[in-house]
Design a protein around this motif. Structure first.
Motif, PDB file in Angstrom:
ATOM      1  N   LEU A 356      84.285 -23.414 -27.427  1.00  0.00           N
ATOM      2  CA  LEU A 356      83.853 -22.252 -28.264  1.00  0.00           C
ATOM      3  C   LEU A 356      84.964 -21.395 -28.204  1.00  0.00           C
ATOM      4  O   LEU A 356      84.650 -20.149 -28.904  1.00  0.00           O
ATOM      5  CB  LEU A 356      82.749 -21.813 -27.439  1.00  0.00           C
ATOM      6  CG  LEU A 356      81.699 -22.744 -27.218  1.00  0.00           C
ATOM      7  CD1 LEU A 356      80.488 -22.038 -26.508  1.00  0.00           C
ATOM      8  CD2 LEU A 356      81.134 -23.218 -28.824  1.00  0.00           C
ATOM      9  N   ARG A 357      86.308 -21.407 -27.534  1.00  0.00           N
ATOM     10  CA  ARG A 357      87.302 -20.486 -27.846  1.00  0.00           C
ATOM     11  C   ARG A 357      87.792 -20.651 -28.982  1.00  0.00           C
ATOM     12  O   ARG A 357      87.830 -21.619 -29.745  1.00  0.00           O
ATOM     13  CB  ARG A 357      88.183 -20.709 -26.792  1.00  0.00           C
ATOM     14  CG  ARG A 357      89.170 -21.911 -26.735  1.00  0.00           C
ATOM     15  CD  ARG A 357      90.270 -21.830 -25.432  1.00  0.00           C
ATOM     16  NE  ARG A 357      90.861 -23.086 -25.542  1.00  0.00           N
ATOM     17  CZ  ARG A 357      91.944 -23.225 -26.348  1.00  0.00           C
ATOM     18  NH1 ARG A 357      92.549 -22.308 -27.011  1.00  0.00           N
ATOM     19  NH2 ARG A 357      92.757 -24.429 -26.489  1.00  0.00           N
ATOM     20  N   PRO A 369      86.112 -17.860 -33.008  1.00  0.00           N
ATOM     21  CA  PRO A 369      86.254 -18.585 -34.112  1.00  0.00           C
ATOM     22  C   PRO A 369      85.605 -18.224 -35.545  1.00  0.00           C
ATOM     23  O   PRO A 369      85.906 -18.702 -36.397  1.00  0.00           O
ATOM     24  CB  PRO A 369      85.444 -19.968 -33.407  1.00  0.00           C
ATOM     25  CG  PRO A 369      84.694 -19.227 -32.315  1.00  0.00           C
ATOM     26  CD  PRO A 369      85.651 -18.194 -31.648  1.00  0.00           C
ATOM     27  N   TRP A 370      84.621 -17.439 -35.225  1.00  0.00           N
ATOM     28  CA  TRP A 370      83.837 -16.865 -36.346  1.00  0.00           C
ATOM     29  C   TRP A 370      84.569 -15.808 -37.155  1.00  0.00           C
ATOM     30  O   TRP A 370      84.650 -15.978 -38.403  1.00  0.00           O
ATOM     31  CB  TRP A 370      82.226 -16.394 -36.359  1.00  0.00           C
ATOM     32  CG  TRP A 370      81.529 -17.401 -35.666  1.00  0.00           C
ATOM     33  CD1 TRP A 370      81.043 -17.636 -34.443  1.00  0.00           C
ATOM     34  CD2 TRP A 370      80.756 -18.241 -36.401  1.00  0.00           C
ATOM     35  NE1 TRP A 370      79.994 -18.546 -34.450  1.00  0.00           N
ATOM     36  CE2 TRP A 370      79.859 -19.348 -35.438  1.00  0.00           C
ATOM     37  CE3 TRP A 370      80.850 -18.777 -37.946  1.00  0.00           C
ATOM     38  CZ2 TRP A 370      79.133 -20.352 -35.961  1.00  0.00           C
ATOM     39  CZ3 TRP A 370      80.296 -19.894 -38.410  1.00  0.00           C
ATOM     40  CH2 TRP A 370      79.104 -20.599 -37.077  1.00  0.00           C
ATOM     41  N   ALA A 371      85.418 -15.266 -36.472  1.00  0.00           N
ATOM     42  CA  ALA A 371      86.180 -14.247 -37.074  1.00  0.00           C
ATOM     43  C   ALA A 371      87.360 -15.159 -37.919  1.00  0.00           C
ATOM     44  O   ALA A 371      87.837 -14.735 -38.663  1.00  0.00           O
ATOM     45  CB  ALA A 371      87.041 -13.200 -36.138  1.00  0.00           C
ATOM     46  N   GLN A 455      84.502 -27.079 -36.485  1.00  0.00           N
ATOM     47  CA  GLN A 455      83.833 -26.635 -35.493  1.00  0.00           C
ATOM     48  C   GLN A 455      82.690 -27.359 -35.060  1.00  0.00           C
ATOM     49  O   GLN A 455      82.425 -27.408 -33.573  1.00  0.00           O
ATOM     50  CB  GLN A 455      83.551 -25.149 -35.700  1.00  0.00           C
ATOM     51  CG  GLN A 455      84.680 -24.045 -35.905  1.00  0.00           C
ATOM     52  CD  GLN A 455      85.356 -23.750 -34.481  1.00  0.00           C
ATOM     53  OE1 GLN A 455      84.791 -23.973 -33.490  1.00  0.00           O
ATOM     54  NE2 GLN A 455      86.663 -23.565 -34.684  1.00  0.00           N
ATOM     55  N   LEU A 456      82.048 -27.707 -35.977  1.00  0.00           N
ATOM     56  CA  LEU A 456      80.791 -28.561 -35.806  1.00  0.00           C
ATOM     57  C   LEU A 456      81.068 -29.746 -35.171  1.00  0.00           C
ATOM     58  O   LEU A 456      80.420 -30.521 -34.110  1.00  0.00           O
ATOM     59  CB  LEU A 456      80.068 -28.784 -37.181  1.00  0.00           C
ATOM     60  CG  LEU A 456      79.556 -27.826 -37.812  1.00  0.00           C
ATOM     61  CD1 LEU A 456      78.852 -28.315 -38.973  1.00  0.00           C
ATOM     62  CD2 LEU A 456      78.284 -27.237 -36.823  1.00  0.00           C
ATOM     63  N   GLN A 457      82.189 -30.592 -35.349  1.00  0.00           N
ATOM     64  CA  GLN A 457      82.599 -31.758 -34.639  1.00  0.00           C
ATOM     65  C   GLN A 457      83.166 -31.461 -33.114  1.00  0.00           C
ATOM     66  O   GLN A 457      82.641 -32.039 -32.229  1.00  0.00           O
ATOM     67  CB  GLN A 457      83.915 -32.394 -35.292  1.00  0.00           C
ATOM     68  CG  GLN A 457      83.617 -33.030 -36.368  1.00  0.00           C
ATOM     69  CD  GLN A 457      84.823 -33.589 -37.222  1.00  0.00           C
ATOM     70  OE1 GLN A 457      85.984 -33.236 -36.923  1.00  0.00           O
ATOM     71  NE2 GLN A 457      84.605 -34.623 -38.131  1.00  0.00           N
ATOM     72  N   ARG A 458      83.831 -30.189 -32.987  1.00  0.00           N
ATOM     73  CA  ARG A 458      84.046 -29.831 -31.695  1.00  0.00           C
ATOM     74  C   ARG A 458      82.776 -29.429 -30.903  1.00  0.00           C
ATOM     75  O   ARG A 458      82.427 -29.809 -29.770  1.00  0.00           O
ATOM     76  CB  ARG A 458      84.724 -28.550 -31.712  1.00  0.00           C
ATOM     77  CG  ARG A 458      86.302 -28.664 -32.079  1.00  0.00           C
ATOM     78  CD  ARG A 458      86.834 -27.338 -31.786  1.00  0.00           C
ATOM     79  NE  ARG A 458      88.208 -27.406 -32.517  1.00  0.00           N
ATOM     80  CZ  ARG A 458      89.027 -26.320 -32.553  1.00  0.00           C
ATOM     81  NH1 ARG A 458      88.677 -25.215 -31.768  1.00  0.00           N
ATOM     82  NH2 ARG A 458      90.397 -26.612 -32.791  1.00  0.00           N
TER      83      ARG A 458
END
Length: 512
Positions: A356-357, A369-371, A455-458
Motif C-alpha cells: 500500500l505504500r 499511491p492515489w496521489a 495497484q490492483l495486482q498488488r
C-alpha cells in the motif's frame, strides 16, 4: 610418775613392738582367725587344672588325636541392627553377634579329679582357633577385644563376640522407597579344606530363619529373615566347606511417602494441568518455566534422600527425568510457536506496507499511491482525490474494457461527478452528461489505467499472500496442537504407569 615413764619407754621400743606383732599373728593363725597363706581348695584346683591343660599344649597343631578326622566348627549369627546401607558404594553395615563352637580333644579333663570343675575360661591366644573368615568383608572388623573363651570338661570350646560388620552387598534401589535388600554373609576357612575343618549349623535352619528376638527393630530397616545354606566350594586349592547366611531386610517407606512421593505427585499434576493453557498463550511459557524451576529445586532438595547407585537408578529418579523431558519438549514447542507467530505478524505488516505504500518522488519523499495516480502532490487534497479518483479511474477502466454503453449501464455505474454506483433499474444520467474535471483529467491520461491495474495486482497479490499465510499458519497450529496432544497423552501414560508401578511395589512390600 617415774613408773609411767618407764612403761611408755618400754612400749615405744621398736624391737619390743616387732616381737609383739609376730606373737599376735601366730596366735591368730593358730586359732583360724587369719589364713593369709592358706589357699582356697577350689582356687587351687582351678590353678592346677589350667596348668595341666596348657603345660604341653601346642596351639599350632589342629587339636585331634587322629589327623584324618576333621574338626567340625558350628556357626551361628544373630543380626542385632542395620547401621547403614550405602547404595553408592554397595556396602552394608550391620551389627551381629557371632558364635562358633568346636571340640578340642587336648583340652578335656575328668571333673571329679578337679573339685567338680566342669567349665573354665582360657585365653584365646593360648589355644588353637579355626581360621574362619567372612568373604564379604570390605573393611576392618570392629569388635570389642574379648580375649577369653569358655572350655568345658569334654573339650568343647565356645567363642562369642559382637562384630560391627561392613560387607559388600549388591543393593537394588530401583523400587525405592519400597526396596527389599538381600545381602549374604559367607563363612569359610581360609586355609583348611573340608577334610581338615568342616562347618555346620549351631541351630536348626528353621529357628534361624525367623528369629528376630535379638534385632533392634526401631530404625529405618526391618529384618525379614536370615536364611542359611551349606555348600562345598571347589577350587584349585581343594574343596572348602562354606556356610552362607542371607540377610533379608526391607525399608520402612512411610517417611519417604510423606516427604517425597506425595509432593512429587502434586508437582507432576500441576505440570499436567499446564497442557490446558492454550498453546498460543504467552502465559503458558511463564507457567511452564515456573514448573521447571520447581522441578529443579525439588530435585536438589531430594538429592540427599534418594540413594545414589552406579548400578541401578531409582524409579522415582527415572520418572522425574522423563517428566522433565516432557516439560522441556512442551516448553520448547511453545517457544517455537510464539516465535513463529511473531515472525508471521512481522511479515504481514511488512507486506501490507510494501503493497500500500507509494513510490518515492524525485526528492526521495514517500507519496501516496492515489496521489501518484491523480498527479496531485498536495497531501491535503488526497482524501478528496481518493473518493473521486477511484470512481473516475474505475469508470474509465470499464469504458475501455466493456464493448458497449449497455454493458456499462448493466453494472450500474453512474458517471456523474460524484462517481456513485447505482442499482440496476434506477434512474440514470445520460452518458453525455458533463463529467467532472477530475474524471476528464484521468480519462485524458492514458497511463492511468495501467497504474490502476498495477495497484490492483498488488492488492490481489497481497490478499493471496495473506490467505496463503493464514492457511500455512493454520496448518502449523494444527500440527503443533496434535504434537501438544501427543505430549499430553504420553504424559498421562507415564503418570499412570508410574502410579501403577508404585502401587504394585507397595502391595508386594506389604505382602512380605
Amino acid at each position: 610418775m617415774g613408773r609411767r615413764y618407764l612403761i611408755y619407754s618400754f612400749l615405744l621400743d621398736p624391737a619390743y613392738l616387732q616381737q609383739l606383732i609376730k606373737i599376735t599373728i601366730k596366735t591368730a593363725e593358730s586359732r583360724g582367725i587369719l589364713a593369709i597363706d592358706t589357699p582356697h581348695p577350689r582356687s587351687s584346683a582351678l590353678h592346677h587344672l589350667t596348668e595341666k591343660l596348657l603345660q604341653k599344649y601346642r596351639k599350632e597343631v589342629r587339636p585331634v588325636h587322629n589327623g584324618t578326622q576333621a574338626t567340625t566348627v558350628y556357626l551361628d549369627v544373630f543380626v542385632r541392627a542395620v547401621l547403614d546401607v550405602d547404595a553408592q558404594n554397595q556396602k552394608l553395615t550391620t551389627s551381629v553377634w557371632y558364635h562358633e563352637v568346636w571340640d578340642d580333644e587336648f583340652l578335656s579333663w575328668n571333673s571329679s579329679m578337679f573339685d567338680e570343675i566342669r567349665e573354665i575360661s582360657l585365653p584365646l591366644s593360648a589355644i588353637w582357633a579355626p581360621d574362619i573368615i567372612i568373604n564379604e568383608f570390605v573393611d576392618l572388623e570392629r569388635s570389642p577385644d574379648l580375649p577369653y573363651v569358655y572350655v568345658n570338661s569334654s573339650g568343647t570350646i565356645k567363642h562369642s563376640k559382637p562384630i560391627q560388620l561392613v560387607s559388600a552387598c549388591s543393593l537394588e534401589t530401583y523400587a525405592f522407597p519400597f526396596d527389599i535388600q538381600n545381602c549374604s554373609l559367607t563363612f569359610n576357612s581360609i586355609l583348611h579344606t573340608v577334610e581338615d575343618v568342616d562347618l555346620a549349623f549351631l541351630r536348626s535352619r528353621e529357628d534361624m530363619t525367623h528369629d528376630q528376638k535379638a534385632f533392634l527393630n526401631d530404625g529405618e530397616w526391618e529384618l525379614l529373615s536370615v536364611s542359611s545354606t551349606y555348600n562345598i566350594l571347589q577350587s584349585s586349592a581343594g574343596d572348602f566347606a562354606q556356610i552362607q547366611f542371607n540377610v533379608v531386610i526391607r525399608r520402612r517407606p512411610l517417611v519417604y511417602v510423606v516427604s517425597l512421593l506425595i509432593p512429587s505427585i502434586f508437582l507432576m499434576l500441576v505440570d499436567l494441568g499446564s497442557f490446558y493453557i492454550p498453546p498460543t498463550c504467552h502465559a503458558r511459557i511463564v507457567f511452564k518455566t515456573s514448573v521447571l524451576v520447581g522441578y529443579t529445586v525439588f530435585r536438589l532438595n531430594i538429592s540427599d534422600e534418594v540413594p545414589k547407585s552406579a548400578v541401578t537408578t531409582p524409579l522415582i529418579g527415572v520418572f522425574f527425568t522423563v517428566c522433565m523431558a516432557f516439560l522441556v519438549l512442551s516448553l520448547s514447542k511453545s517457544i517455537l510457536l510464539v516465535k513463529f507467530l511473531h515472525d508471521e505478524q512481522c511479515s504481514r505488516r511488512e507486506w501490507t506496507f510494501l503493497c500500500l505504500r507509494g513510490d518515492t518522488d524525485a526528492e526521495g519523499s514517500r507519496m501516496d499511491p492515489w496521489a501518484q495516480l491523480t498527479g496531485v502532490t498536495d497531501v491535503a487534497s488526497t482524501p478528496y482525490l481518493h473518493k473521486h479518483a477511484t470512481c473516475c479511474v474505475l469508470q474509465g477502466f470499464l469504458q475501455h474494457s466493456l464493448s458497449s454503453p449497455q454493458q456499462v449501464e448493466a453494472i450500474g455505474f453512474n458517471g456523474k461527478a460524484g462517481g456513485a454506483l447505482v442499482a440496476p433499474g434506477s434512474p440514470r444520467v445520460s452518458s453525455s452528461h458533463v463529467e467532472s474535471p477530475i474524471c476528464q483529467e484521468h480519462q485524458a491520461q492514458p497511463w492511468t489505467l495501467r497504474e490502476v491495474w498495477s495497484q490492483l495486482q498488488r492488492i490481489s497479490s497481497y490478499f493471496q499472500t495473506q490467505d496463503q499465510a493464514d492457511r500455512q499458519e493454520a496448518g502449523w497450529l494444527a500440527l503443533l496442537e496434535r504434537f501438544d496432544r501427543l505430549l499430553f497423552q504420553s504424559y498421562l501414560v507415564v503418570l499412570g504407569f508410574y502410579t501403577i508401578t508404585l502401587c504394585s511395589l507397595w502391595v508386594l512390600w506389604s505382602g512380605l
